[in-house]
Write an enzyme that holds these catalytic residues in place. Structure first.
Site, PDB file in Angstrom:
ATOM      1  N   TRP A  26       0.832  -1.206   0.000  1.00 48.87           N
ATOM      2  CA  TRP A  26       0.000   0.000   0.000  1.00 48.87           C
ATOM      3  C   TRP A  26       0.865   1.253   0.000  1.00 48.87           C
ATOM      4  CZ3 TRP A  26      -4.266  -1.463  -1.771  1.00 48.87           C
ATOM      5  CH2 TRP A  26      -4.832  -2.684  -1.400  1.00 48.87           C
ATOM      6  N   ASP A  51      -1.016   7.126   6.396  1.00 52.91           N
ATOM      7  CA  ASP A  51      -2.138   6.247   6.086  1.00 52.91           C
ATOM      8  C   ASP A  51      -2.337   5.373   7.320  1.00 52.91           C
ATOM      9  OD1 ASP A  51      -3.856   4.237   5.289  1.00 52.91           O
ATOM     10  OD2 ASP A  51      -2.738   3.690   3.486  1.00 52.91           O
ATOM     11  N   LYS A  66     -11.379  -1.120   8.443  1.00 53.20           N
ATOM     12  CA  LYS A  66     -10.497  -1.957   9.249  1.00 53.20           C
ATOM     13  C   LYS A  66     -10.798  -1.845  10.742  1.00 53.20           C
ATOM     14  CE  LYS A  66      -7.920  -2.930   5.614  1.00 53.20           C
ATOM     15  NZ  LYS A  66      -7.871  -4.262   4.996  1.00 53.20           N
TER      16      LYS A  66
END
Length: 360
Positions: free
Chosen positions: A99, A166, A190
Site C-alpha cells: 500500500w 495512512d 479496518k
C-alpha cells in the site's frame, strides 16, 4: 457454533453498532424513514455528521486547527488526492508494504518521489530504521500498519517536514499525537466502520498549498468549506457507512476511549503472539519489535508445513473465520481489530494448542 471473525477487512464490528444500524435501516431518528432512504439534508442527519466529527475530535484530541472530513473513494483515492493537494515538487516515502508502494506510485504523477527506506528486501517483514528524512520534501508519507505483512509503527515519529500517515488499519487502536501529523487518512473498514467512507484529518494551513489547479472533488477545500456549505457534504456523503462509524465511535468512547482500547488491544496481541512463540508448530513472520497489534501473521514451522491445509480446516471447523494469510505471505493471519473480542483470541489460542497436542 459461534463464529470468530478474524477477517482483515471489512472487519468485525461492535454488536451495539450493528444493532443500531439495523434499527436505523427500519426507522432513522423517529422519522419513519430508514437510514438508507433519508435525504442527507435531513436535520437528524446533519446532527449525526456533526456528532461523528465531534467524536473523532474528542477521542483523538484533534486540535481546532485541523479539519475532519468524511469522503468516498477509499484510502486508495487518497494516494493521489494527498499529493494533488500537498505536493509542490517532492515527497518522501517509507516503503513498508504494497500500500505504501502504491501510494508512492500515485505521487509520481505530481512530482519527484524519494523512497527513504524500504523493507521489500525481506518481503516487508520489518519496519526500516535509521533512515534520513529529506528536509526539502513537501511531506513524508508513512503507512502506520501493514495488514498484509503484520508490521506496525508503534509510536508517533518526529519528522522535520510535514508528516502524512495512512492509518487505515490501526486508527483508533491507540492514542495518537495528532499534532505531529499534517495529515492522517484511511479507509474506515479496518477499525472504525464498514467499507464506503474514508476519513481525512488535515491541518488547515496545508490545504491549497500545492499551487496547482486540481479537479473540484479532489480539492480538500471543496470538502472542508466555509459558512456556505456543510462540511463533507458538497455531494451526497456515504450516509450509512458514516452512521455505523458514528455508532462504532460511541462504543469506543463507552469503554473508556483510546487508552482503554490500547490496553485491550495489547492484551489480545500478547496472548496470541505468546502462543505463536510457544507452540512447536507455528512461527511468526514479522520482526518481533515491529509486530502489529492489529494483524497477527504466522506460518507453520518447516517440519509441519504439510499440516497447513489441515490446520486451516481444523480451525474453520471450530468457528475461526478469515485466518488464511495473504497470498504474498502465506500461512495464516488473524486480524484482531478493536471490536474483535478477547474471547475470540482465546478461542484461536485454544485451537492452536489442541492442534499441537494432536500432531507435535
Amino acid at each position: 457454533m459461534k463464529k470468530h471473525n478474524f477477517n482483515a477487512g471489512p472487519c468485525v464490528l461492535p454488536k451495539v453498532a450493528i444493532d443500531a444500524a439495523i434499527e436505523a435501516i427500519r426507522d432513522f431518528d423517529n422519522t419513519g424513514i430508514g437510514i438508507l432512504e433519508i435525504s442527507h439534508r435531513t436535520p437528524g442527519w446533519e446532527r449525526i455528521m456533526k456528532e461523528t466529527a465531534d467524536l473523532w475530535r474528542e477521542l483523538l484530541n484533534i486540535p481546532d486547527n485541523y479539519e475532519v472530513m468524511f469522503l468516498g473513494g477509499g484510502a486508495s483515492t487518497q494516494f493521489f488526492t494527498v499529493p494533488a493537494n500537498l505536493m509542490g515538487k517532492k515527497a518522501a516515502f517509507l516503503q513498508t508494504g504494497v500500500w505504501a508502494k502504491k501510494a508512492a506510485k500515485e505521487a509520481k504523477l505530481y512530482g519527484e518521489v524519494e523512497i527513504v527506506a524500504s523493507s521489500e528486501d525481506k518481503n516487508y517483514s520489518y519496519v526500516p530504521k535509521g533512515y534520513t528524512i529529506p528536509k526539502d520534501a513537501d511531506y513524508f508519507h508513512i503507512t502506520t500498519n501493514n495488514t498484509i505483512y503484520g508490521t506496525e509503527i508503534h509510536e508517533d515519529i518526529d519528522s522535520p517536514v510535514t508528516l502524512v500517515a495512512d492509518m487505515s488499519s490501526d486508527i483508533m487502536s491507540r492514542p495518537v499525537d495528532v499534532k505531529k501529523y499534517g495529515l492522517i487518512y484511511g479507509g474506515a473498514q479496518k477499525n472504525v466502520g464498514p467499507a464506503g467512507v474514508t476519513f481525512v484529518i488535515v491541518r488547515k494551513d496545508l490545504i491549497g498549498t500545492s499551487g496547482r489547479e486540481i479537479p473540484t472533488m479532489v480539492n480538500y477545500n471543496t470538502h472542508c468549506g466555509g459558512e456556505e456549505r456543510d462540511k463533507s457534504m458538497f455531494n451526497t456523503p456515504p450516509v450509512f457507512s458514516i452512521f455505523v462509524m458514528h455508532e462504532t465511535l460511541k462504543w469506543v468512547k463507552s469503554i473508556g476511549g483510546l487508552e482503554a482500547m490500547y490496553k485491550l488491544n495489547k492484551e489480545k496481541a500478547e496472548l496470541l503472539y505468546n502462543e505463536i512463540d510457544r507452540n512447536k508448530m507455528f512461527k511468526g513472520t514479522a520482526a518481533k519489535e515491529d509486530r502489529s497489534l492489529m494483524n497477527v501473521c504466522f506460518v507453520m514451522n518447516e517440519e509441519y508445513k504439510d499440516k497447513e491445509a489441515e490446520f486451516f480446516k481444523f480451525a474453520s471447523e471450530r468457528g475461526m473465520v478469515g485466518i488464511k494469510g495473504h497470498r504474498s505471505v502465506g500461512g495464516f493471519r488473524a486480524s484482531i481489530y478493536n471490536a474483535c473480542p478477547l474471547e475470540s483470541v482465546k478461542a484461536l489460542v485454544e485451537t492452536m494448542k489442541e492442534f499441537e497436542s494432536m500432531h507435535a
